[in-house]
Design a protein around this motif. Structure first.
Motif, PDB file in Angstrom:
ATOM      1  N   MET A  49       0.832  -1.211   0.000  1.00  0.00           N
ATOM      2  CA  MET A  49       0.000   0.000   0.000  1.00  0.00           C
ATOM      3  C   MET A  49       0.865   1.258   0.000  1.00  0.00           C
ATOM      4  O   MET A  49       0.563   2.235  -0.690  1.00  0.00           O
ATOM      5  N   LYS A  50       1.956   1.248   0.757  1.00  0.00           N
ATOM      6  CA  LYS A  50       2.861   2.403   0.792  1.00  0.00           C
ATOM      7  C   LYS A  50       3.493   2.630  -0.585  1.00  0.00           C
ATOM      8  O   LYS A  50       3.643   3.766  -1.021  1.00  0.00           O
ATOM      9  N   LEU A  51       3.874   1.552  -1.257  1.00  0.00           N
ATOM     10  CA  LEU A  51       4.482   1.684  -2.583  1.00  0.00           C
ATOM     11  C   LEU A  51       3.508   2.292  -3.582  1.00  0.00           C
ATOM     12  O   LEU A  51       3.903   3.100  -4.426  1.00  0.00           O
ATOM     13  N   VAL A  52       2.236   1.928  -3.488  1.00  0.00           N
ATOM     14  CA  VAL A  52       1.225   2.524  -4.369  1.00  0.00           C
ATOM     15  C   VAL A  52       1.140   4.025  -4.097  1.00  0.00           C
ATOM     16  O   VAL A  52       1.076   4.836  -5.031  1.00  0.00           O
ATOM     17  N   GLY A  53       1.170   4.406  -2.826  1.00  0.00           N
ATOM     18  CA  GLY A  53       1.139   5.822  -2.459  1.00  0.00           C
ATOM     19  C   GLY A  53       2.362   6.569  -2.954  1.00  0.00           C
ATOM     20  O   GLY A  53       2.257   7.690  -3.475  1.00  0.00           O
ATOM     21  N   ILE A  54       3.524   5.960  -2.815  1.00  0.00           N
ATOM     22  CA  ILE A  54       4.771   6.582  -3.283  1.00  0.00           C
ATOM     23  C   ILE A  54       4.719   6.786  -4.790  1.00  0.00           C
ATOM     24  O   ILE A  54       5.088   7.842  -5.308  1.00  0.00           O
ATOM     25  N   LYS A  55       4.238   5.776  -5.497  1.00  0.00           N
ATOM     26  CA  LYS A  55       4.145   5.860  -6.955  1.00  0.00           C
ATOM     27  C   LYS A  55       3.210   7.004  -7.370  1.00  0.00           C
ATOM     28  O   LYS A  55       3.513   7.771  -8.290  1.00  0.00           O
ATOM     29  N   SER A  56       2.100   7.137  -6.679  1.00  0.00           N
ATOM     30  CA  SER A  56       1.158   8.231  -6.971  1.00  0.00           C
ATOM     31  C   SER A  56       1.796   9.587  -6.710  1.00  0.00           C
ATOM     32  O   SER A  56       1.638  10.529  -7.499  1.00  0.00           O
ATOM     33  N   GLU A  57       2.523   9.687  -5.605  1.00  0.00           N
ATOM     34  CA  GLU A  57       3.171  10.965  -5.272  1.00  0.00           C
ATOM     35  C   GLU A  57       4.255  11.324  -6.275  1.00  0.00           C
ATOM     36  O   GLU A  57       4.416  12.496  -6.632  1.00  0.00           O
ATOM     37  N   ILE A  58       4.997  10.339  -6.740  1.00  0.00           N
ATOM     38  CA  ILE A  58       6.023  10.587  -7.759  1.00  0.00           C
ATOM     39  C   ILE A  58       5.370  11.154  -9.003  1.00  0.00           C
ATOM     40  O   ILE A  58       5.834  12.148  -9.573  1.00  0.00           O
ATOM     41  N   ASN A  59       4.273  10.536  -9.419  1.00  0.00           N
ATOM     42  CA  ASN A  59       3.584  11.006 -10.629  1.00  0.00           C
ATOM     43  C   ASN A  59       3.026  12.411 -10.447  1.00  0.00           C
ATOM     44  O   ASN A  59       3.068  13.223 -11.371  1.00  0.00           O
ATOM     45  N   LEU A  60       2.520  12.716  -9.263  1.00  0.00           N
ATOM     46  CA  LEU A  60       1.994  14.060  -9.006  1.00  0.00           C
ATOM     47  C   LEU A  60       3.106  15.106  -8.990  1.00  0.00           C
ATOM     48  O   LEU A  60       2.955  16.203  -9.526  1.00  0.00           O
ATOM     49  N   LEU A  61       4.225  14.777  -8.348  1.00  0.00           N
ATOM     50  CA  LEU A  61       5.342  15.716  -8.254  1.00  0.00           C
ATOM     51  C   LEU A  61       5.943  16.028  -9.625  1.00  0.00           C
ATOM     52  O   LEU A  61       6.304  17.166  -9.918  1.00  0.00           O
ATOM     53  N   LEU A  62       6.061  15.005 -10.431  1.00  0.00           N
ATOM     54  CA  LEU A  62       6.689  15.208 -11.737  1.00  0.00           C
ATOM     55  C   LEU A  62       5.719  15.760 -12.771  1.00  0.00           C
ATOM     56  O   LEU A  62       6.126  16.420 -13.712  1.00  0.00           O
ATOM     57  N   ASP A  63       4.441  15.455 -12.582  1.00  0.00           N
ATOM     58  CA  ASP A  63       3.372  15.976 -13.441  1.00  0.00           C
ATOM     59  C   ASP A  63       3.763  15.969 -14.911  1.00  0.00           C
ATOM     60  O   ASP A  63       3.788  17.000 -15.583  1.00  0.00           O
TER      61      ASP A  63
END
Length: 134
Positions: A49-63
């Motif tokens: 679950m944490k990895l899914v969250g990290i992946k989402s945050e990476i995508n949001l940060l890099l946009d």
């Protein structure tokens, strides 16, 4: 006087006692293994679950910016694969331990069956994943 050789009877009694001790030991050990294995399986769920969250945050940060984002996503996806494989392997081990407990129940006459639905495709994927790295 008649002498009866009781050697075989004594050996049979000792073997019977040994088998009873082994059954008790297997049942106790199986119960002791289940608790930490369940904790390990739950920890893998939390990591996933944490990895899914990290992946989402990476995508949001890099946009949309690629470069380092692709590398980070690949690292996360690789980690997700290892976590999934580890969880599946732990679940299989837990299942084997539960099979040992079931054998004890069969011998005690207290075993019962439960019919459940499952996806054969998911089972085959999990088997493939376990043996993929061997």
């Amino acid at each position: 006087h008649v002498f009866i050789d009781t050697t075989d009877i004594v050996k049979l009694e000792q073997a019977t006692n040994s088998i009873k001790c082994q059954k008790i030991m297997f049942t106790s050990a199986s119960h002791e293994f289940r608790t930490p294995l369940n904790a390990i399986i739950n920890a893998f769920d939390l990591i996933a679950m944490k990895l899914v969250g990290i992946k989402s945050e990476i995508n949001l940060l890099l946009d949309g910016n690629s470069g380092n984002g692709e590398t980070l996503n690949m690292l996360v996806e690789g980690s997700e694969r290892f976590v999934s494989m580890s969880k599946n392997s732990s679940t299989i081990l837990l299942s084997l331990i539960e099979d040992i407990l079931d054998l004890s129940k069969i011998e005690a006459g207290t075993f019962s069956t439960v019919i459940t639905k499952f996806s054969i495709v998911d089972v085959l994927k999990e088997i493939h994943q376990v043996f993929e790295f061997q």
